[in-house]
Motif scaffolding. Sequence first.
Motif, short mmCIF file in Angstrom:
data_model
loop_
_atom_site.label_atom_id
_atom_site.label_comp_id
_atom_site.label_asym_id
_atom_site.label_seq_id
_atom_site.Cartn_x
_atom_site.Cartn_y
_atom_site.Cartn_z
N ASP A 98 0.83 -1.36 0.11
CA ASP A 98 -0.09 0.00 0.04
C ASP A 98 0.82 1.12 0.01
OD1 ASP A 98 -2.28 -1.56 0.16
OD2 ASP A 98 -2.83 -1.13 1.92
N HIS A 99 2.09 1.09 0.73
CA HIS A 99 2.97 2.36 0.67
C HIS A 99 3.52 2.53 -0.58
CE1 HIS A 99 7.05 3.96 1.31
NE2 HIS A 99 6.24 4.93 1.86
N VAL A 100 3.88 1.68 -1.32
CA VAL A 100 4.33 1.70 -2.66
C VAL A 100 3.66 2.21 -3.43
CG1 VAL A 100 5.20 0.25 -4.56
CG2 VAL A 100 6.07 -0.15 -2.45
N GLN A 101 2.17 1.74 -3.67
CA GLN A 101 1.12 2.27 -4.35
C GLN A 101 0.91 3.89 -4.17
OE1 GLN A 101 -2.66 0.27 -4.50
NE2 GLN A 101 -3.32 1.65 -6.03
N MET A 102 0.89 4.16 -2.84
CA MET A 102 0.65 5.76 -2.55
C MET A 102 1.85 6.67 -2.67
SD MET A 102 -1.49 7.39 -1.03
CE MET A 102 -2.78 7.20 0.61
N ARG A 103 2.94 6.06 -2.72
CA ARG A 103 4.12 6.82 -3.08
C ARG A 103 3.89 6.78 -4.49
NH1 ARG A 103 9.44 7.80 -0.18
NH2 ARG A 103 11.00 7.89 -1.88
N LYS A 104 3.85 6.00 -5.47
CA LYS A 104 3.70 6.08 -6.80
C LYS A 104 2.56 6.93 -7.23
CE LYS A 104 3.26 2.79 -10.52
NZ LYS A 104 2.72 1.34 -10.72
N ILE A 105 1.51 7.11 -6.52
CA ILE A 105 0.64 7.97 -6.90
C ILE A 105 1.22 9.47 -6.67
CG2 ILE A 105 -1.60 8.95 -6.16
CD1 ILE A 105 -2.33 6.00 -5.47
N GLN A 106 1.90 9.67 -5.65
CA GLN A 106 2.18 11.11 -5.25
C GLN A 106 3.59 11.67 -5.81
OE1 GLN A 106 1.05 12.26 -1.18
NE2 GLN A 106 -0.23 10.56 -1.10
N LYS A 107 4.20 10.61 -6.49
CA LYS A 107 5.74 10.99 -6.95
C LYS A 107 5.63 12.14 -7.58
CE LYS A 107 9.76 8.36 -8.51
NZ LYS A 107 10.13 7.37 -9.26
N ARG A 108 4.99 12.19 -8.95
CA ARG A 108 5.20 13.12 -9.81
C ARG A 108 5.01 14.55 -8.91
NH1 ARG A 108 1.55 14.09 -15.23
NH2 ARG A 108 -0.11 13.70 -13.62
N GLY A 109 4.00 14.76 -8.12
CA GLY A 109 3.53 16.06 -7.48
C GLY A 109 4.72 16.44 -6.53
N TYR A 110 5.62 15.69 -5.94
CA TYR A 110 6.66 15.89 -5.39
C TYR A 110 7.99 16.07 -5.96
CZ TYR A 110 3.98 15.55 -0.62
OH TYR A 110 3.10 15.64 0.28
N ALA A 111 7.97 15.87 -7.16
CA ALA A 111 9.16 15.59 -8.03
C ALA A 111 9.98 16.96 -8.05
CB ALA A 111 8.97 14.95 -9.19
N ARG A 112 11.39 16.70 -8.16
CA ARG A 112 12.16 18.02 -8.74
C ARG A 112 11.43 18.54 -10.12
NH1 ARG A 112 18.00 19.45 -7.26
NH2 ARG A 112 18.17 21.22 -8.55
N SER A 113 11.03 17.73 -10.81
CA SER A 113 10.79 18.43 -12.08
C SER A 113 9.46 19.29 -12.01
CB SER A 113 10.00 16.92 -13.06
OG SER A 113 9.16 16.19 -12.39
N ALA A 114 8.82 19.18 -10.71
CA ALA A 114 7.58 20.10 -10.62
C ALA A 114 8.26 21.48 -10.30
CB ALA A 114 6.85 19.67 -9.34
N VAL A 115 9.51 21.55 -10.26
CA VAL A 115 10.28 22.86 -9.95
C VAL A 115 10.78 23.40 -11.30
CG1 VAL A 115 11.68 24.10 -8.60
CG2 VAL A 115 10.94 22.03 -7.61
N ASP A 116 11.05 22.37 -12.24
CA ASP A 116 11.53 23.01 -13.33
C ASP A 116 10.73 23.79 -14.21
OD1 ASP A 116 13.75 21.28 -13.03
OD2 ASP A 116 12.98 19.66 -14.27
N GLY A 117 11.35 24.92 -14.72
CA GLY A 117 10.71 25.91 -15.36
C GLY A 117 9.81 26.91 -14.57
N ARG A 118 9.83 26.65 -13.31
CA ARG A 118 9.15 27.57 -12.19
C ARG A 118 10.11 27.97 -11.18
NH1 ARG A 118 3.51 25.16 -10.25
NH2 ARG A 118 3.38 27.36 -9.97
#
Length: 443
Positions: A98-118
Amino acid sequence: MTKNLRSQPPLADGVPILGSAAAMLADPVLFLTKQYQKHGAVFRIQAATQNLTAIVGAEANQFVTKEGTAHFRSWEVWHPQDTELGANRSMISLDGADHVQMRKIQKRGYARSAVDGRYNDILEIVVTEINSWQQGQPVSVTAAMKRIVTEQLGQLTTNTSPRAYIPDLLKMVRTMLFVYVTKQYPKFVLLDPSYQRAKTRVINFVREMIQAHRDTPGTREPDLIDDLIAAQQEYPDFIPDQDLLMAALGPYIAGLDTAANALSFVLWTLHQNPEVLEQVRAEVDTAFASGELTTQSIRGMDVLHRVILETMRLYPIAGALTRTVTKDFEFAGYTIKKDTNVIIGTTVTHFLPEYYQNPYAFDIERFTPARAEHRRPGVYVPFGVGSHTCLGAGMAEAIIMVSVAGIIKHAKLEPDPNYKLRIISTPTPSPDTKFALKFVARR
Ligand code: HEM
């Protein structure tokens, strides 16, 4: 052949009744370091009513990295906090599949790439903060960094400004941590009307934010909230509404005090080391020479990067982790039994002379390729170890780099020569509220 395992790990230093409680409260990493040097990689701690077994050192960190998922769980430590918001569970309290699945769901939102271009959005928040400073007046550093980081996290992970709720978020997150996770406050503080008011305001704010996201799909690059809503649509039983609310608060629970306090410590170390500050200033001016910051120019700020690495080594924000043992295991000659409460003294390695020359000195040269003291397994772990390793580490590093660069670029600050660093725990460690830098002039 049966192994010769010893029966009980040694008991750490302490006094009658309270045991090691005072030393653990005052400076847990220092206490764990001294006990490791005295007793070795495993010892027992009796701290007031709590009994813990400590596992410490590079081998312990490697053990948790390799075998932690099979032997430890986070549930007992973190789940009580879920209950405060009526949630069933959260990423940090979950274990296993369950942790693996929850982490997968939220990975993109927390990723460094969310900062790129911002980068400009992050910088604008820094400049707005600097514009509120009075020339010639001291700036209270930790409060200022909290204002900056709260807004940055809100914008980067949820495209929403939490500015009007900063005191509420701080009050709520800290009280919950103190009551449910570190258990330093009794439960009745949750009845305090000021806490209840803060909690109600935060919950309403987050509910409205989630609704606003539901009402406007496809109008932005998907952020953490969009990803959670999409996952809820796909697996409604996996993320019911209360768990979505808890997850939407994640950036503030996990990222606000941690990143803001790290940023405050970076401003402390920089202003204690004027030659290093000069090098950083030159580097920052070069990075901004073409106008805007880019991924390339940020990468070019090597001295600043090493300052941040060294600051996180010397002033770890999350110095140790607590867990419950899922099944018996052997470590350093002892059997650690199922259901034992364990403290993993992750960042003790940061202070061991076998890894870091003169470990209590601030020395950014230790991170140069020639020395690379941190490049050994399990010896540099500011973001934790194992399956729950900080999901926001890349984002945190980017926020800290860009924010320090923005502050150095736009403000000349001076330390107070009479201030002596005092670290307080809220419960994440930070310089105390008296740490101020004088705002001398705009640059
Ligand atoms: C310098 C700043 C930071 C430090 C030192 C730090 C440290 C840590 C540590 C040690 C953990 C592991 C906790 C455990 O295993 O019990 C963790 C988890 C986590 N951190 Fe950070 N953190 C920082 C900033 C951030 C930021 C800015 C964010 C979000 C934007 C963030 C998001 C998370 C999340 C979501 C987890 C839980 C991961 C999981 O349970 O799988 N952190 N952090």
